[in-house]
Scaffold this motif. Sequence first.
Motif, PDB file in Angstrom:
ATOM      1  N   ARG A  36      67.370 -32.478  18.006  1.00  0.00           N
ATOM      2  CA  ARG A  36      68.778 -32.505  18.518  1.00  0.00           C
ATOM      3  C   ARG A  36      69.348 -33.863  19.147  1.00  0.00           C
ATOM      4  NH1 ARG A  36      71.480 -27.737  21.670  1.00  0.00           N
ATOM      5  NH2 ARG A  36      73.399 -28.560  22.018  1.00  0.00           N
ATOM      6  N   ALA A  37      70.501 -34.201  18.727  1.00  0.00           N
ATOM      7  CA  ALA A  37      71.210 -35.441  18.962  1.00  0.00           C
ATOM      8  C   ALA A  37      72.136 -35.052  20.363  1.00  0.00           C
ATOM      9  CB  ALA A  37      71.792 -36.303  17.996  1.00  0.00           C
ATOM     10  N   TRP A  38      71.801 -36.015  21.458  1.00  0.00           N
ATOM     11  CA  TRP A  38      73.014 -35.682  22.576  1.00  0.00           C
ATOM     12  C   TRP A  38      73.813 -36.705  22.894  1.00  0.00           C
ATOM     13  CZ3 TRP A  38      72.204 -30.621  25.035  1.00  0.00           C
ATOM     14  CH2 TRP A  38      71.018 -29.971  24.571  1.00  0.00           C
ATOM     15  N   THR A  39      74.951 -36.467  23.327  1.00  0.00           N
ATOM     16  CA  THR A  39      75.945 -37.679  23.859  1.00  0.00           C
ATOM     17  C   THR A  39      76.026 -37.474  25.263  1.00  0.00           C
ATOM     18  OG1 THR A  39      77.033 -36.994  21.813  1.00  0.00           O
ATOM     19  CG2 THR A  39      77.968 -38.323  23.474  1.00  0.00           C
ATOM     20  N   VAL A  40      75.674 -38.842  25.921  1.00  0.00           N
ATOM     21  CA  VAL A  40      75.922 -38.872  27.341  1.00  0.00           C
ATOM     22  C   VAL A  40      76.750 -40.248  27.425  1.00  0.00           C
ATOM     23  CG1 VAL A  40      74.204 -37.642  28.357  1.00  0.00           C
ATOM     24  CG2 VAL A  40      73.787 -39.739  27.535  1.00  0.00           C
ATOM     25  N   THR A  41      77.273 -40.331  28.903  1.00  0.00           N
ATOM     26  CA  THR A  41      78.122 -41.648  29.161  1.00  0.00           C
ATOM     27  C   THR A  41      76.865 -42.607  29.251  1.00  0.00           C
ATOM     28  OG1 THR A  41      79.363 -40.240  30.562  1.00  0.00           O
ATOM     29  CG2 THR A  41      79.779 -42.373  30.517  1.00  0.00           C
ATOM     30  N   ASP A  81      69.062 -26.817  35.177  1.00  0.00           N
ATOM     31  CA  ASP A  81      67.825 -26.597  35.747  1.00  0.00           C
ATOM     32  C   ASP A  81      66.726 -27.741  35.642  1.00  0.00           C
ATOM     33  OD1 ASP A  81      68.278 -24.069  36.635  1.00  0.00           O
ATOM     34  OD2 ASP A  81      67.085 -23.067  35.073  1.00  0.00           O
ATOM     35  N   MET A  82      67.025 -28.441  34.492  1.00  0.00           N
ATOM     36  CA  MET A  82      66.461 -29.379  34.206  1.00  0.00           C
ATOM     37  C   MET A  82      66.779 -30.981  34.896  1.00  0.00           C
ATOM     38  SD  MET A  82      65.935 -29.907  30.054  1.00  0.00           S
ATOM     39  CE  MET A  82      64.744 -28.967  28.978  1.00  0.00           C
ATOM     40  N   PHE A 120      64.107 -31.789  37.838  1.00  0.00           N
ATOM     41  CA  PHE A 120      63.442 -32.917  36.996  1.00  0.00           C
ATOM     42  C   PHE A 120      61.920 -33.566  37.632  1.00  0.00           C
ATOM     43  CE2 PHE A 120      62.935 -37.492  36.041  1.00  0.00           C
ATOM     44  CZ  PHE A 120      63.319 -37.531  34.512  1.00  0.00           C
ATOM     45  N   ILE A 121      61.005 -33.686  36.755  1.00  0.00           N
ATOM     46  CA  ILE A 121      59.935 -34.201  37.395  1.00  0.00           C
ATOM     47  C   ILE A 121      59.579 -35.789  36.881  1.00  0.00           C
ATOM     48  CG2 ILE A 121      57.258 -34.389  37.334  1.00  0.00           C
ATOM     49  CD1 ILE A 121      57.592 -31.032  37.120  1.00  0.00           C
ATOM     50  N   ARG A 122      59.803 -35.746  35.337  1.00  0.00           N
ATOM     51  CA  ARG A 122      59.658 -37.067  34.591  1.00  0.00           C
ATOM     52  C   ARG A 122      60.260 -36.906  33.404  1.00  0.00           C
ATOM     53  NH1 ARG A 122      54.097 -35.792  34.759  1.00  0.00           N
ATOM     54  NH2 ARG A 122      53.288 -35.984  32.558  1.00  0.00           N
ATOM     55  N   ALA A 123      60.506 -38.084  32.632  1.00  0.00           N
ATOM     56  CA  ALA A 123      60.542 -38.030  31.117  1.00  0.00           C
ATOM     57  C   ALA A 123      59.657 -38.653  30.357  1.00  0.00           C
ATOM     58  CB  ALA A 123      62.109 -38.428  31.071  1.00  0.00           C
ATOM     59  N   GLY A 173      74.647 -45.624  30.907  1.00  0.00           N
ATOM     60  CA  GLY A 173      74.467 -45.699  32.330  1.00  0.00           C
ATOM     61  C   GLY A 173      73.799 -44.679  33.025  1.00  0.00           C
ATOM     62  N   VAL A 174      73.760 -43.485  32.345  1.00  0.00           N
ATOM     63  CA  VAL A 174      73.220 -42.378  32.905  1.00  0.00           C
ATOM     64  C   VAL A 174      71.657 -42.502  33.326  1.00  0.00           C
ATOM     65  CG1 VAL A 174      74.929 -40.734  32.252  1.00  0.00           C
ATOM     66  CG2 VAL A 174      72.954 -41.031  30.909  1.00  0.00           C
ATOM     67  N   THR A 175      71.135 -41.700  34.500  1.00  0.00           N
ATOM     68  CA  THR A 175      69.844 -41.759  34.607  1.00  0.00           C
ATOM     69  C   THR A 175      69.150 -40.543  33.872  1.00  0.00           C
ATOM     70  OG1 THR A 175      70.217 -40.141  36.445  1.00  0.00           O
ATOM     71  CG2 THR A 175      69.971 -42.470  36.806  1.00  0.00           C
ATOM     72  N   ALA A 176      67.865 -40.678  33.719  1.00  0.00           N
ATOM     73  CA  ALA A 176      67.136 -39.662  33.050  1.00  0.00           C
ATOM     74  C   ALA A 176      67.486 -38.223  33.423  1.00  0.00           C
ATOM     75  CB  ALA A 176      65.485 -39.825  32.870  1.00  0.00           C
ATOM     76  N   PRO A 177      67.491 -37.946  35.042  1.00  0.00           N
ATOM     77  CA  PRO A 177      67.866 -36.703  35.270  1.00  0.00           C
ATOM     78  C   PRO A 177      69.281 -36.267  34.927  1.00  0.00           C
ATOM     79  CG  PRO A 177      66.931 -37.839  37.153  1.00  0.00           C
ATOM     80  CD  PRO A 177      67.044 -38.584  35.988  1.00  0.00           C
ATOM     81  N   GLN A 178      70.214 -37.196  35.045  1.00  0.00           N
ATOM     82  CA  GLN A 178      71.422 -36.755  34.634  1.00  0.00           C
ATOM     83  C   GLN A 178      71.746 -36.346  33.179  1.00  0.00           C
ATOM     84  OE1 GLN A 178      73.239 -40.602  35.700  1.00  0.00           O
ATOM     85  NE2 GLN A 178      74.424 -39.569  37.735  1.00  0.00           N
ATOM     86  N   ALA A 179      70.878 -37.184  32.161  1.00  0.00           N
ATOM     87  CA  ALA A 179      70.841 -36.836  30.842  1.00  0.00           C
ATOM     88  C   ALA A 179      69.941 -35.461  30.696  1.00  0.00           C
ATOM     89  CB  ALA A 179      69.935 -37.899  30.034  1.00  0.00           C
ATOM     90  N   ALA A 180      69.109 -35.088  31.535  1.00  0.00           N
ATOM     91  CA  ALA A 180      68.400 -33.980  31.385  1.00  0.00           C
ATOM     92  C   ALA A 180      69.682 -32.824  31.672  1.00  0.00           C
ATOM     93  CB  ALA A 180      67.365 -33.855  32.211  1.00  0.00           C
ATOM     94  N   GLY A 181      70.376 -33.085  32.751  1.00  0.00           N
ATOM     95  CA  GLY A 181      71.430 -32.288  33.089  1.00  0.00           C
ATOM     96  C   GLY A 181      72.370 -31.587  32.080  1.00  0.00           C
TER      97      GLY A 181
END
Length: 365
Positions: free
Chosen positions: A293-298, A313-314, A318-321, A300-308
Amino acid sequence: MDIAIVGLPRSGKTTIFNAVTRGAAQVAAFSSQTKPNIGVAKVPDDRLQPLVKIFEPAKITHAEVTYVDIPAAPEGLGQSKGISGEYLNHLQKADALVIVARSFDDPAVPDEGNGIDASRDIETLLYEFTFADLGILERRMGRIKDNLKSARTTERDGLNREHALASRLKDGLEDGMSIRRQTLTPDEAKHVEGFQFLTNKPVIVVANVGEDDTSAAGDIEAQLDTQFGEDGILTAALSGKLEMELSQMDPEDEKEFRESLGAGESGLDRMMSLSYKALDQLTFFTCGPTEVRAWTVTKGVTAPQAAGKIHSDMERGFIRAEVVGYDDMVRTGSMAEARKQGVFRQEGKTYIVTEADVMLILFNV
Ligand SMILES: Nc1nc2c(ncn2[C@@H]2O[C@H](COP(=O)(O)OP(=O)(O)O)[C@@H](O)[C@H]2O)c(=O)[nH]1
Ligand SMILES: [Mg+2]
């Protein structure tokens, strides 16, 4: 992320809207549409297929954007009356503008009475955008002047600076310089963003060529690019009618028919990828046996923000990516091989996601 489709009446806006959203909004040679059509489109992405080959997922999910097909302004666009009211609101809300210009000749579809001329119509629309921005600036400058009359000394500086900026933007526009091409400090750019100027948005022009004229699409596209490219405008050419018909076929038939029409990227795919790129977002991928799956984010986001973006819940838990860059993923051909070659990374909460990262989020709730 919203992309607005704009253009003169009967340029093929709704037809192209139907093609991108695989929808069936009403197209019309005569009657006039009054409400915008809103629909979601899958963004074509060449990077998905190689990932699908590696992961053989049950499901493939594209990134999505919303297209808004905006009916022509009631007062009539292109008659120098300016864009205003609800119509202006629709355009201001959009993150990018797609201008559809009629390049097809069809006696069954009346033109505006001055013959078919895509580049003239595009000029008209761009002129309307400039005109609308000048209106916004003039109103703002008038308000600042009023405020200055009763402003306290501490407020005067700020107001004067804002007035000077508005006046500079206005001069630039009057010299034919879109706001997106004007030089601004980061602070000014931020301030300007709040006004949602039309000439500050990315613009993609799309020539809607006749279905028996698709061989001319390349030339038309090149000519429009020469004319408008300098202004930072991207160009595509396609046949709206043909693309709409193709989008209504089942995928196998569509593929076969496209191939019979001659290879190459479809004009519609090109228009859609250009519009997506113009939004200046970032794409990351999640890959596994159930889904690629492809996801779109702004940016400069951090890994937890992308997970969000995937699930709140992710982000919370968040633990790690676990991250592999796209090129490394395709080159190594598997997670195990990526690990072996040392291109598999563990990233923590502060990791800034980069373009095309393949990410697995580990979380705990
Ligand atoms: N021949 C031809 N007709 C088209 C094409 N695109 C749109 N039309 C026709 O032009 C008319 C207006 O199209 P529509 O999408 O409703 O235009 P809109 O007013 O810009 O939304 C309809 O009758 C369409 O079928 C095209 O590429 N070729
Ligand atoms: Mg329409």
